[in-house]
Write a protein that holds these residues in place. Structure first.
Motif, PDB file in Angstrom:
ATOM      1  N   LEU A 151      21.789 -31.973 -72.145  1.00 28.94           N
ATOM      2  CA  LEU A 151      21.236 -30.703 -72.585  1.00 28.94           C
ATOM      3  C   LEU A 151      19.932 -30.923 -73.325  1.00 28.94           C
ATOM      4  CD1 LEU A 151      24.436 -28.921 -73.992  1.00 28.94           C
ATOM      5  CD2 LEU A 151      23.516 -28.854 -71.665  1.00 28.94           C
ATOM      6  N   SER A 152      19.084 -29.925 -73.293  1.00 28.20           N
ATOM      7  CA  SER A 152      17.821 -29.991 -74.025  1.00 28.20           C
ATOM      8  C   SER A 152      17.951 -29.405 -75.431  1.00 28.20           C
ATOM      9  CB  SER A 152      16.735 -29.241 -73.261  1.00 28.20           C
ATOM     10  OG  SER A 152      17.074 -27.869 -73.129  1.00 28.20           O
ATOM     11  N   GLN A 153      19.037 -28.649 -75.662  1.00 24.25           N
ATOM     12  CA  GLN A 153      19.247 -28.004 -76.944  1.00 24.25           C
ATOM     13  C   GLN A 153      20.576 -28.467 -77.544  1.00 24.25           C
ATOM     14  OE1 GLN A 153      16.997 -25.786 -78.377  1.00 24.25           O
ATOM     15  NE2 GLN A 153      15.628 -26.199 -76.635  1.00 24.25           N
ATOM     16  N   GLN A 154      20.580 -28.756 -78.856  1.00 26.85           N
ATOM     17  CA  GLN A 154      21.798 -29.135 -79.583  1.00 26.85           C
ATOM     18  C   GLN A 154      22.133 -28.002 -80.550  1.00 26.85           C
ATOM     19  OE1 GLN A 154      21.993 -33.103 -81.243  1.00 26.85           O
ATOM     20  NE2 GLN A 154      23.075 -32.356 -83.076  1.00 26.85           N
ATOM     21  N   SER A 155      23.269 -27.336 -80.359  1.00 29.22           N
ATOM     22  CA  SER A 155      23.623 -26.183 -81.176  1.00 29.22           C
ATOM     23  C   SER A 155      23.971 -26.592 -82.609  1.00 29.22           C
ATOM     24  CB  SER A 155      24.794 -25.425 -80.554  1.00 29.22           C
ATOM     25  OG  SER A 155      25.942 -26.258 -80.475  1.00 29.22           O
ATOM     26  N   VAL A 156      23.651 -25.704 -83.565  1.00 26.80           N
ATOM     27  CA  VAL A 156      23.852 -25.965 -84.993  1.00 26.80           C
ATOM     28  C   VAL A 156      24.293 -24.662 -85.670  1.00 26.80           C
ATOM     29  CG1 VAL A 156      22.804 -26.746 -87.158  1.00 26.80           C
ATOM     30  CG2 VAL A 156      22.020 -27.703 -84.973  1.00 26.80           C
ATOM     31  N   SER A 157      25.295 -24.747 -86.535  1.00 28.20           N
ATOM     32  CA  SER A 157      25.690 -23.607 -87.361  1.00 28.20           C
ATOM     33  C   SER A 157      26.020 -24.118 -88.754  1.00 28.20           C
ATOM     34  CB  SER A 157      26.897 -22.881 -86.756  1.00 28.20           C
ATOM     35  OG  SER A 157      27.255 -21.768 -87.553  1.00 28.20           O
ATOM     36  N   LEU A 158      25.307 -23.612 -89.772  1.00 28.30           N
ATOM     37  CA  LEU A 158      25.435 -24.087 -91.143  1.00 28.30           C
ATOM     38  C   LEU A 158      25.780 -22.922 -92.073  1.00 28.30           C
ATOM     39  CD1 LEU A 158      22.178 -26.268 -91.211  1.00 28.30           C
ATOM     40  CD2 LEU A 158      24.510 -27.047 -90.704  1.00 28.30           C
ATOM     41  N   THR A 159      26.479 -23.211 -93.164  1.00 28.05           N
ATOM     42  CA  THR A 159      26.850 -22.188 -94.133  1.00 28.05           C
ATOM     43  C   THR A 159      26.585 -22.691 -95.542  1.00 28.05           C
ATOM     44  OG1 THR A 159      29.137 -22.964 -94.293  1.00 28.05           O
ATOM     45  CG2 THR A 159      28.674 -21.279 -92.636  1.00 28.05           C
ATOM     46  N   ALA A 160      26.333 -21.758 -96.463  1.00 30.99           N
ATOM     47  CA  ALA A 160      26.109 -22.108 -97.864  1.00 30.99           C
ATOM     48  C   ALA A 160      26.397 -20.889 -98.722  1.00 30.99           C
ATOM     49  CB  ALA A 160      24.671 -22.586 -98.096  1.00 30.99           C
ATOM     50  N   THR A 180      24.451 -17.899 -93.516  1.00 26.91           N
ATOM     51  CA  THR A 180      24.715 -18.662 -92.299  1.00 26.91           C
ATOM     52  C   THR A 180      23.405 -18.918 -91.591  1.00 26.91           C
ATOM     53  OG1 THR A 180      26.932 -17.720 -92.002  1.00 26.91           O
ATOM     54  CG2 THR A 180      25.885 -18.656 -90.069  1.00 26.91           C
ATOM     55  N   LEU A 181      23.164 -20.161 -91.194  1.00 27.65           N
ATOM     56  CA  LEU A 181      21.993 -20.539 -90.401  1.00 27.65           C
ATOM     57  C   LEU A 181      22.497 -21.022 -89.049  1.00 27.65           C
ATOM     58  CD1 LEU A 181      20.039 -22.617 -93.098  1.00 27.65           C
ATOM     59  CD2 LEU A 181      19.735 -20.201 -92.543  1.00 27.65           C
ATOM     60  N   ALA A 182      22.182 -20.293 -87.998  1.00 24.81           N
ATOM     61  CA  ALA A 182      22.672 -20.631 -86.664  1.00 24.81           C
ATOM     62  C   ALA A 182      21.503 -20.713 -85.689  1.00 24.81           C
ATOM     63  CB  ALA A 182      23.694 -19.603 -86.190  1.00 24.81           C
ATOM     64  N   GLY A 183      21.513 -21.746 -84.854  1.00 20.42           N
ATOM     65  CA  GLY A 183      20.457 -21.917 -83.869  1.00 20.42           C
ATOM     66  C   GLY A 183      20.608 -23.239 -83.149  1.00 20.42           C
ATOM     67  N   SER A 184      19.476 -23.898 -82.872  1.00 25.33           N
ATOM     68  CA  SER A 184      19.567 -25.125 -82.087  1.00 25.33           C
ATOM     69  C   SER A 184      18.413 -26.068 -82.422  1.00 25.33           C
ATOM     70  CB  SER A 184      19.562 -24.812 -80.593  1.00 25.33           C
ATOM     71  OG  SER A 184      18.355 -24.159 -80.219  1.00 25.33           O
ATOM     72  N   LEU A 185      18.661 -27.340 -82.149  1.00 25.64           N
ATOM     73  CA  LEU A 185      17.664 -28.391 -82.271  1.00 25.64           C
ATOM     74  C   LEU A 185      17.122 -28.693 -80.871  1.00 25.64           C
ATOM     75  CD1 LEU A 185      16.204 -30.802 -83.636  1.00 25.64           C
ATOM     76  CD2 LEU A 185      18.347 -32.096 -83.375  1.00 25.64           C
TER      77      LEU A 185
END
Length: 662
Positions: free
Chosen positions: A586-595, A605-610
């Motif tokens: 894949l060209s994109q690596q999914s990410v979901s972060l919380t604080a 929540t920070l959600a998106g991709s690398l």
């Protein structure tokens, strides 16, 4: 007897008999019954709705019990039968009494109280043979649940002017070392209400009929060691009991887990607090009876579904306060409803309250209610509304089920989706440690990794993550969880969804009797992994992230921890990432972060991709602040953030190889 009367309320001295393997408390007080007074050992029992005494109605070879005392009603000049027809009174699987009803006087120190009580004429059940006391004074959760033909002694003392109705407390302070303790009625020792504490708001137990009187409260989770054996149960604290009793399968699973060795702790997780008992506390030396000399784990099936009940095993290590709500029917006439139970660690004993409640106890006079209304479990539950927490099981409008636990401000749990792929998925996130006011909602931020925890065949959604952010509101006594949802799809799933970010709003309601098997992330499940997400990331408006990606083996789940820094604060951050993205091509690596931000009222929540080729991290941030239900349309603010990699030591890019193997 050496009971001492106080100006405000009074104190009954208590003694500890030998601990026996019958599930009954070894604690009792000595009370004089009748005229002249006959001293009898009576339990002060919050686990029953009757006052009863072993009597001379028993045949000489019946009603055998360790204490061996019995009330000779014929020797009391003040005794009278109120109903001489015998009837059974059941303690459930524990045993059954055959009783008749009578009236006489109880002498509590120098207070003489006319009372009605039940005279035992026979026992059925071997547990009675090991009973350290001759009867019990019931302290049910409400005067509405009193058994006919029996006085509610605490209410009667209040109605007779012996207890201030604005101090509706019954407290227990037991010292197992000295084997002496006290029960205070109508007063609280404020010096003992310091330090870590736990509040257990009363909630009606409805799984079995006829036991409404117990002091029950919601129990979010029950764990033995690292194994969470059950969730969404009911817990009850019963001063007339000793060992853990209740749900048959759960008690048997507990004994099986203990038998495997390792001395596991038993952990009771509540929405707002936690109790932890080590093996040295639940393995108890039996001091008398058939099992004398043995050290045995104190867990016993009781046939009551989804209930965990315990008594002295916990109470010997706490200062315990049972609190009532008082309704004044007319001058000098009061009715009692339950508020809940407060526990405080004894400073000289094991600190079993391992996570304290946020609600604080105040040893001050309570306000009387003069409103006459029918007492119902639903009304009582609403009146004693427990602090809000996402701990528990939730179902949304699609039928998906989410089970969550809360430790401090950290949320963990498991999700079972009814849309797209089926399976179980890990959840992590935050809720604020400081609870909002009653008018406002509780902000919640969650991350989900759609990589199944089970052995299902992989599909494209295993590379996806979700970020959820919103609030928990209590509406008309019902908890409702509304979350904005970002689904980050980094790969195409034919006939379901193309690559992209999808927005939805999900509504959840709290449910009971339905749960997803819990899956808890612990450091033992993690191994250090090189991953392109690890390192420092900078955004143009002052945001920076320092992240470390870790992977579990063999499940292939990607966990992320680190810190988020802004112009005003630095806070911890946690979530998930797809550590299989590179090896999956894949060209994109999914990410979901919380604080949770330091103001205590905002989560994010920070959600998106690398982008693995461009080495850029693009995240959509959802920032939710506590609002009232009427203002919830402005609860969540959205912000787009693009991060580039920061510089490491020596001015080089803080980078790692993109090749990740799990």
């Amino acid at each position: 007897m050496n009971n001492q009367q106080w100006t405000e309320g009074f104190t009954l001295t208590m003694q500890r008999g030998p601990f026996q393997n019958n599930g009954a408390s070894p604690w009792y007080t000595t009370v004089s019954v009748g005229t002249p007074g006959q001293p009898l050992k009576l339990a002060l029992d919050t686990g029953t709705n009757i006052t009863w005494i072993t009597s001379s109605l028993c045949a000489p070879d019946r009603c055998q019990h360790y204490s061996a005392g019995r009330f000779d009603y014929q020797a009391s000049s003040s005794f009278a039968f109120t109903d001489c027809l015998q009837r059974p009174y059941s303690f459930g699987p524990w045993g059954t009494l055959q009783v008749e009803s009578g009236s006489d006087v109880l002498s509590l120190d120098n207070i003489t109280l006319p009372s009605q009580f039940l005279l035992a004429a026979d026992y059925t059940g071997t547990q009675f043979r090991q009973l350290d006391w001759d009867g019990g004074i019931g302290l049910p959760s409400s005067s509405a649940y009193l058994d006919a033909g029996s006085s509610f002694v605490f209410q009667a003392l209040m109605n007779n002017g012996k207890i201030d109705p604005q101090r509706p407390f019954v407290t227990f302070d037991w010292d197992p070392i000295s084997r002496h303790g006290t029960c205070q009625m109508g007063t609280v020792d404020a010096s003992k209400t310091q330090g870590p504490h736990l509040f257990l708001p009363w909630s009606h137990y409805s799984k079995a009929r006829g036991v409404d009187y117990i002091w029950s409260t919601p129990l979010a989770s029950y764990a033995v060691g690292e194994d969470v054996l059950a969730e969404n149960l009911t817990f009850a604290l019963d001063s007339g009991s000793s060992q853990f009793k209740g749900d048959d399968p759960l008690m048997r699973q507990t004994l099986e887990r203990i038998a495997r060795g390792g001395n596991p702790e038993v952990i009771l997780g509540f929405a707002d607090g936690e109790i932890t008992l080590g093996a040295s506390l639940y393995n108890v030396l039996i001091e008398a009876g058939p099992d004398q000399g043995k050290t045995l784990p104190q867990f016993e099936p009781l046939g009551l579904s989804e209930l965990v009940l315990v008594g002295s095993l916990v109470m010997e290590h706490c200062y315990t306060v049972y609190e009532y709500r008082v309704v004044q029917c007319r001058p000098g006439a009061y009715s009692l409803a339950p508020v809940g139970v407060w526990l405080f660690n004894r400073p000289d004993g094991p600190q079993i309250i391992s996570r304290a409640s946020s609600r604080c106890f105040e040893a001050k006079a309570r306000t009387l209610s003069t409103e006459k209304r029918g007492f119902s479990p639903l009304a009582a539950a609403a009146a004693t509304a427990q602090p809000m927490s996402v701990a528990g099981t939730w179902k949304n409008d699609y039928g998906s089920v989410m089970t969550l636990t809360v430790t401090g401000n950290e949320v963990a749990g498991t999700y079972q989706s009814s849309t797209g792929s089926t399976g179980r998925y890990a959840v992590t996130g935050y809720q604020p440690a400081t609870l909002p006011s009653q008018e406002k909602g509780l902000p919640v931020a969650l991350a989900i990794e759609w990589h199944s925890l089970g052995n299902e065949a992989a599909d494209p959604s295993w590379n996806w993550v979700s970020g959820l952010c919103g609030q928990l509101h209590r509406v008309a006594g019902e908890d409702r969880l509304a979350l904005s949802h970002l689904l980050v799809a980094t790969s195409d799933f034919p006939e379901l969804a193309d690559q992209g970010t999808y927005v939805d709003k999900l509504s959840y309601r709290r449910v009971s009797g339905e749960a997803v098997e819990a899956f808890h992330v612990t450091p033992a499940l993690m191994s250090q992994q090189d991953n392109p997400l690890s390192g420092t990331w900078l955004a143009a408006d002052g945001f920076s992230l320092t992240l470390q990606a870790r992977g579990s083996n063999p499940r292939g789940l990607g966990y992320v921890s680190g810190t988020m820094t802004t112009a005003s604060e630095q806070t911890d951050i946690r979530g998930f990432t797809d550590i299989t993205a590179f090896t999956a091509g894949l060209s994109q690596q999914s990410v979901s972060l919380t604080a949770v931000q330091l103001d205590g009222e905002t989560v994010l929540t920070l959600a998106g991709s690398l982008d693995l080729k461009a080495d850029e991290l693009t995240l959509l941030g959802m920032f939710t602040s506590s609002t009232t239900a009427s203002e919830s349309y402005v609860q969540t603010r959205i912000k787009s953030l693009k991060f580039s990699r920061g510089l490491g030591a020596g001015g080089t890019k803080d980078n790692v190889a993109p090749s990740v193997q799990v």
